[in-house]
Design a protein around this motif. Structure first.
Motif, short mmCIF file in Angstrom:
data_model
loop_
_atom_site.label_atom_id
_atom_site.label_comp_id
_atom_site.label_asym_id
_atom_site.label_seq_id
_atom_site.Cartn_x
_atom_site.Cartn_y
_atom_site.Cartn_z
N THR A 8 2.68 3.33 3.94
CA THR A 8 2.25 4.68 4.28
C THR A 8 2.39 4.97 5.76
O THR A 8 2.22 6.10 6.19
N LYS A 55 -9.61 6.64 0.76
CA LYS A 55 -9.43 6.14 2.13
C LYS A 55 -8.64 4.84 2.12
O LYS A 55 -8.84 3.98 1.26
N LYS A 56 -7.77 4.71 3.11
CA LYS A 56 -6.96 3.49 3.20
C LYS A 56 -7.84 2.26 3.39
O LYS A 56 -7.54 1.19 2.85
N CYS A 104 -8.91 0.98 0.17
CA CYS A 104 -7.77 0.33 -0.48
C CYS A 104 -7.63 -1.11 0.01
O CYS A 104 -7.44 -2.03 -0.77
N LYS A 105 -7.75 -1.28 1.32
CA LYS A 105 -7.67 -2.63 1.90
C LYS A 105 -8.83 -3.51 1.42
O LYS A 105 -8.64 -4.70 1.17
N LYS A 137 1.05 5.73 -1.10
CA LYS A 137 0.25 6.94 -1.25
C LYS A 137 0.75 7.69 -2.48
O LYS A 137 1.94 7.89 -2.66
N PHE A 169 -4.60 6.58 -1.92
CA PHE A 169 -3.92 5.32 -1.62
C PHE A 169 -4.06 4.40 -2.82
O PHE A 169 -5.05 4.44 -3.54
N ILE A 191 0.86 -1.18 0.00
CA ILE A 191 0.00 0.00 0.00
C ILE A 191 0.90 1.23 0.00
O ILE A 191 1.78 1.35 0.85
N ASP A 247 2.11 -2.15 4.46
CA ASP A 247 1.63 -0.77 4.40
C ASP A 247 2.83 0.18 4.45
O ASP A 247 3.45 0.37 5.49
#
Length: 112
Positions: free
Chosen positions: A109, A34-35, A38-39, A8, A14, A6, A107
């Motif tokens: 970020t 929003k993260k 993304c997940k 940015k 994201f 992940i 991640d």
């Protein structure tokens, strides 16, 4: 083993990249505001990558093969790079099918 990274974008969105075990990016997501979304996209790739019909095998204007992975609703959840041959593209699809279900999520970020 593959991994989802992940990151940015410069615009603050994201995105995730699915990397094969050799470190090569095999799938790139759209941008998410929003993260959490993304997940959710990653989970959608895990699920949909196991259904061959979800892969659109396409050809760019320059003649290079590539593919999109679509969700059940038809929305594109990931796009491949441009390949030099149909065989290479199909190998990329096989890599997504193999790596996505068990790939760890990294991640990038998160501040250290």
């Amino acid at each position: 083993m593959g991994k989802f990274e992940i990151t940015k974008r410069k615009n603050g969105e994201f995105q995730f990249n699915l990397k094969a075990s050799n470190g090569q990016v095999v799938l790139v997501s759209e941008g998410y505001t929003k993260k959490e979304n993304c997940k959710n996209g990653i989970e959608s790739v895990r699920k949909n990558s196991q259904v061959d019909a979800r892969f659109d095998r396409l050809e760019a204007k320059n003649g290079k093969p590539y593919f999109n992975l679509k969700a059940t609703n038809g929305q594109i959840i990931g796009t491949s790079e441009m390949y030099e041959s149909v065989v290479s593209r199909d190998n990329g699809i096989a890599s997504v099918k193999k790596n996505a279900p068990d790939a760890e999520i990294v991640d990038l970020t998160v501040e250290k």
